[in-house]
Write an enzyme that holds these catalytic residues in place. Sequence first.
Site, PDB file in Angstrom:
ATOM      1  N   HIS A   1       5.783   6.234  11.413  1.00 18.89           N
ATOM      2  CA  HIS A   1       5.251   6.083  10.055  1.00 18.89           C
ATOM      3  C   HIS A   1       4.408   7.336   9.800  1.00 18.89           C
ATOM      4  CE1 HIS A   1       3.872   4.541   6.380  1.00 18.89           C
ATOM      5  NE2 HIS A   1       3.376   3.376   6.748  1.00 18.89           N
TER       6      HIS A   1
ATOM      7  N   LYS B   1      24.247  -8.155  -1.629  1.00 14.79           N
ATOM      8  CA  LYS B   1      25.675  -8.474  -1.738  1.00 14.79           C
ATOM      9  C   LYS B   1      26.480  -7.913  -0.561  1.00 14.79           C
ATOM     10  CE  LYS B   1      25.349  -8.051  -6.793  1.00 14.79           C
ATOM     11  NZ  LYS B   1      25.825  -7.288  -7.978  1.00 14.79           N
TER      12      LYS B   1
ATOM     13  N   ARG C   1      11.875   3.265   3.417  1.00 10.76           N
ATOM     14  CA  ARG C   1      11.340   2.397   4.467  1.00 10.76           C
ATOM     15  C   ARG C   1      12.457   1.484   4.947  1.00 10.76           C
ATOM     16  NH1 ARG C   1       5.774  -1.051   4.887  1.00 10.76           N
ATOM     17  NH2 ARG C   1       5.037   1.071   5.283  1.00 10.76           N
TER      18      ARG C   1
ATOM     19  N   ARG D   1       0.811  -1.219   0.000  1.00 10.36           N
ATOM     20  CA  ARG D   1       0.000   0.000   0.000  1.00 10.36           C
ATOM     21  C   ARG D   1       0.847   1.272   0.000  1.00 10.36           C
ATOM     22  NH1 ARG D   1      -1.392  -3.930   2.104  1.00 10.36           N
ATOM     23  NH2 ARG D   1      -3.416  -4.925   1.977  1.00 10.36           N
ATOM     24  N   THR D   2       1.808   1.322   0.900  1.00  9.34           N
ATOM     25  CA  THR D   2       2.598   2.554   1.025  1.00  9.34           C
ATOM     26  C   THR D   2       3.385   2.829  -0.247  1.00  9.34           C
ATOM     27  OG1 THR D   2       2.774   2.224   3.416  1.00  9.34           O
ATOM     28  CG2 THR D   2       4.339   3.743   2.404  1.00  9.34           C
TER      29      THR D   2
END
Length: 302
Positions: A137, A87, A109, A59-60
């Site tokens: 958030h 890596k 995020r 969603r975000t």
Amino acid sequence: MTQAQIQHDKHLLGTKGLSAGELESILDRARYWEQHPVKKTNQLQGKFVANMFFENSTRTRFSFEVAEKRLGAEVLNFAAAVSSVQKGESIYDTVRTLESMGIDAGVIRLKPNGLLAELASKIKVPLINAGDGNNEHPTQALLDLYTIREQFGEFRGLHVAIVGDVQHSRVARSNLWALKTLGARVSFCAPPGMQAPELAEHAPYVTIDEALTADVVMMLRVQLERHEGTLLSSAAEYRASYGMTVERAGMLKPHAIIMHPAPVNRGVEIDDELVESPKSKIFRQMSNGVPIRMAIIERALS
């Protein structure tokens, strides 16, 4: 104001510390974009925005991408699973690499707590927090605020009860800071093993029956995988003690609304038939995420 201060103000790392005026300004600008007659504009034509998700999101990430494209920005999507992070490249080096390539802003995020503030102190382009650990958030909180204001017109005098896994919830924290700044009364409701004791001085913990007297009852996603071995380790037990059941919904005030940041565990935090009931604003919250994020991206790049 120095250039460093101006640059700092372009970041959106959290709602904690934002003034009531700043919060209302973002909500007002989102209202402008929601009512804008043209779906896609050239507001940010020629600007490059990187969506840097070091943690999975649906969603975000899509909400940000829609917002960026509606503003006319060029969008680069980064996923850690198919990047050099696999890596061994550090998150800082990854972000610094994208900055060196000429991005104008980054939506990020992260899983670790505390890393975002450190990144923001070193990265020159504006960073927008799309969720960092269990810290904050802010864009979710802002779309929640927008939804609440849309319903009630103001925040002062409202009681918002936040129910669920407060301990692991960045949504709960961002909403707490923003709602209190705007004059709302906030309370938490959570099983003992899901409480965040450090937040009790800012908002009291109440029983589920007390939470049901609120004007807004915000259900949180329950992360049962984090609570194996606790007294409420099963979905059925959680629903029976803390879920928004049809019976509990019948106890709400006539004007009260139900919210949830999603993804929703139907039949756990909220009964299936309530998700799209008249009292539920869950899908309205998702819809409001786009104009809110348009306002935030514009704030970063204007």
